[in-house]
Design a protein around this motif. Structure first.
Motif, PDB file in Angstrom:
ATOM      1  N   GLY A  31      -2.207  -0.258   5.392  1.00 27.25           N
ATOM      2  CA  GLY A  31      -1.844   0.238   4.074  1.00 27.25           C
ATOM      3  C   GLY A  31      -3.102   0.456   3.259  1.00 27.25           C
ATOM      4  N   VAL A  59      -4.173  -4.579   5.138  1.00 28.60           N
ATOM      5  CA  VAL A  59      -4.196  -3.932   3.825  1.00 28.60           C
ATOM      6  C   VAL A  59      -5.638  -3.709   3.383  1.00 28.60           C
ATOM      7  CG1 VAL A  59      -3.633  -4.205   1.378  1.00 28.60           C
ATOM      8  CG2 VAL A  59      -2.001  -4.941   3.105  1.00 28.60           C
ATOM      9  N   CYS A  65       3.108  -2.695   7.415  1.00 27.72           N
ATOM     10  CA  CYS A  65       1.683  -2.829   7.756  1.00 27.72           C
ATOM     11  C   CYS A  65       1.328  -4.204   8.312  1.00 27.72           C
ATOM     12  CB  CYS A  65       0.819  -2.570   6.530  1.00 27.72           C
ATOM     13  SG  CYS A  65       0.944  -0.893   5.939  1.00 27.72           S
ATOM     14  N   GLU A  79       6.965  -1.247   0.904  1.00 27.39           N
ATOM     15  CA  GLU A  79       6.772  -0.475   2.130  1.00 27.39           C
ATOM     16  C   GLU A  79       5.619  -1.053   2.948  1.00 27.39           C
ATOM     17  OE1 GLU A  79       8.590   2.391   3.354  1.00 27.39           O
ATOM     18  OE2 GLU A  79       9.833   1.253   1.965  1.00 27.39           O
ATOM     19  N   VAL A  80       4.544  -1.406   2.266  1.00 29.01           N
ATOM     20  CA  VAL A  80       3.379  -1.967   2.950  1.00 29.01           C
ATOM     21  C   VAL A  80       3.735  -3.301   3.584  1.00 29.01           C
ATOM     22  CG1 VAL A  80       1.000  -2.777   2.667  1.00 29.01           C
ATOM     23  CG2 VAL A  80       1.803  -0.785   1.394  1.00 29.01           C
ATOM     24  N   GLU A  81       4.439  -4.155   2.829  1.00 28.29           N
ATOM     25  CA  GLU A  81       4.811  -5.468   3.359  1.00 28.29           C
ATOM     26  C   GLU A  81       5.764  -5.349   4.537  1.00 28.29           C
ATOM     27  OE1 GLU A  81       4.361  -8.627  -0.224  1.00 28.29           O
ATOM     28  OE2 GLU A  81       6.117  -7.335  -0.369  1.00 28.29           O
ATOM     29  N   SER A 115      -1.215   5.753   2.728  1.00 28.38           N
ATOM     30  CA  SER A 115      -1.326   5.428   1.311  1.00 28.38           C
ATOM     31  C   SER A 115       0.067   5.454   0.697  1.00 28.38           C
ATOM     32  CB  SER A 115      -2.225   6.459   0.619  1.00 28.38           C
ATOM     33  OG  SER A 115      -2.126   6.360  -0.777  1.00 28.38           O
ATOM     34  N   THR A 116       0.325   4.485  -0.178  1.00 25.91           N
ATOM     35  CA  THR A 116       1.594   4.458  -0.885  1.00 25.91           C
ATOM     36  C   THR A 116       1.437   3.623  -2.146  1.00 25.91           C
ATOM     37  OG1 THR A 116       3.940   3.860  -0.750  1.00 25.91           O
ATOM     38  CG2 THR A 116       2.402   2.453   0.443  1.00 25.91           C
ATOM     39  N   LEU A 124      -4.381   1.177  -0.251  1.00 22.41           N
ATOM     40  CA  LEU A 124      -3.811   1.051  -1.592  1.00 22.41           C
ATOM     41  C   LEU A 124      -4.863   1.162  -2.678  1.00 22.41           C
ATOM     42  CD1 LEU A 124      -1.604  -2.108  -0.912  1.00 22.41           C
ATOM     43  CD2 LEU A 124      -0.999   0.281  -0.535  1.00 22.41           C
TER      44      LEU A 124
END
Length: 297
Positions: free
Chosen positions: A32, A198, A195, A190-192, A184-185, A34
């Motif tokens: 991810g 991070v 992914c 969504e990342v948790e 990228s978000t 970020l």
């Protein structure tokens, strides 16, 4: 190593978009990427894909020098930009056939990709007849059509409804088994969910680059407290188990503790002992969203 970025900087006149950015990624990693708006995420992705050149630094994708051989590098990269550039007057299959011809891909892959991204029921339509969510799926199908080793997705879940989010999330996880995925978000959940690593970037510099598990296994909690007047940081340092703190404005503090004990009572006692009034007091376990806020505010 699928991606290796070394000391990459990018300046637009006097404005620095990236400064000495370095990171690497291996096959099978879903990362991810970020940062707040303007942090340099899209700039880094465009450099990785060869669309723009850095001011300084080196970029390797699948051991190919992107700066020296951008076309060769693009053969192993699948890219979904933030603003999905589609030919809206084309039919879905027509558009994917166009992409297949560019990458010299067997056209049998088109139906496979259509099914993978959940476009089967819409594949007979023109792209301009599709919802934004389905248009996003067309872009994702085009990105994976040539079976790239590296997949770079800039805001891939934009415009998707909750059911579509789950489906695309599962697809990204599946693709991440044999590819390197960098996406990228702004949606921390969504990342948790997807992914295993991070990277957080702010003002063109990497602040955090850790495995997601490392960020979760720390028994940390964040207390957001607003006092009735400004206090100096040496008073905050008197609190036990403090890991870090940040002053959001004159009277509000974000204090990170490492403790299994609920630290709100400790902060309340601290206020009484120092003649302070607490105007608000909130606590939450330290998840990715609170960490993101802490380092980027």
């Amino acid at each position: 190593m699928s991606i290796k970025v070394t000391s990459v900087s990018k300046a637009y006149n006097s404005q620095k978009a990236l400064h000495q950015v370095s990171f690497s990624a291996d096959k099978g990693q879903i990362i991810g990427f970020l940062g707040p708006n303007g942090a340099g995420k899209s700039t880094m992705m465009k450099i990785l894909t060869g669309f723009i050149k850095p001011t300084d630094g080196e970029v390797l994708v699948d051991e190919i020098d992107v700066l020296q051989n951008p076309l060769q590098a693009q053969k192993v990269i699948g890219y979904l930009p933030e603003h999905n550039p589609l030919y809206a007057d084309m039919y879905v299959r027509e558009y994917l056939q166009f992409h297949a011809s560019i990458f010299k891909v067997d056209k049998s892959q088109i139906e496979i990709c259509i099914e993978k991204v959940g476009l089967t029921s819409e594949a007979h339509k023109k792209i301009n007849q599709l919802s934004k969510g389905y248009q996003q799926r067309v872009g994702l199908a085009a990105a994976i059509l040539h079976n790239p080793k590296v997949l770079i997705l800039d805001e891939p879940t934009t415009g998707l409804d909750p059911n579509q989010l789950v489906e695309i999330r599962e697809l990204i996880k599946e693709l991440g088994k044999d590819k390197t995925v960098l996406f990228s978000t702004h949606i921390m959940q969504e990342v948790e969910a997807v992914c295993d690593r991070v990277i957080i970037i702010k003002k063109g510099e990497i602040l955090i680059d850790k495995k997601l598990g490392e960020l979760k296994e720390n028994n940390q909690q964040v207390i957001e407290v607003t006092f009735n007047y400004k206090i100096e940081e040496q008073f905050i340092n008197k609190l036990p188990n403090v890991v870090s703190y940040k002053n959001n404005n004159d009277t509000t503090w974000y204090i990170t503790f490492k403790s299994e004990e609920d630290m709100r009572s400790i902060v309340f006692d601290f206020a009484q002992e120092n003649g302070l009034k607490i105007l608000s007091l909130n606590a939450q376990n330290k998840n990715l969203e609170t960490l993101f806020r802490e380092v980027t505010i």
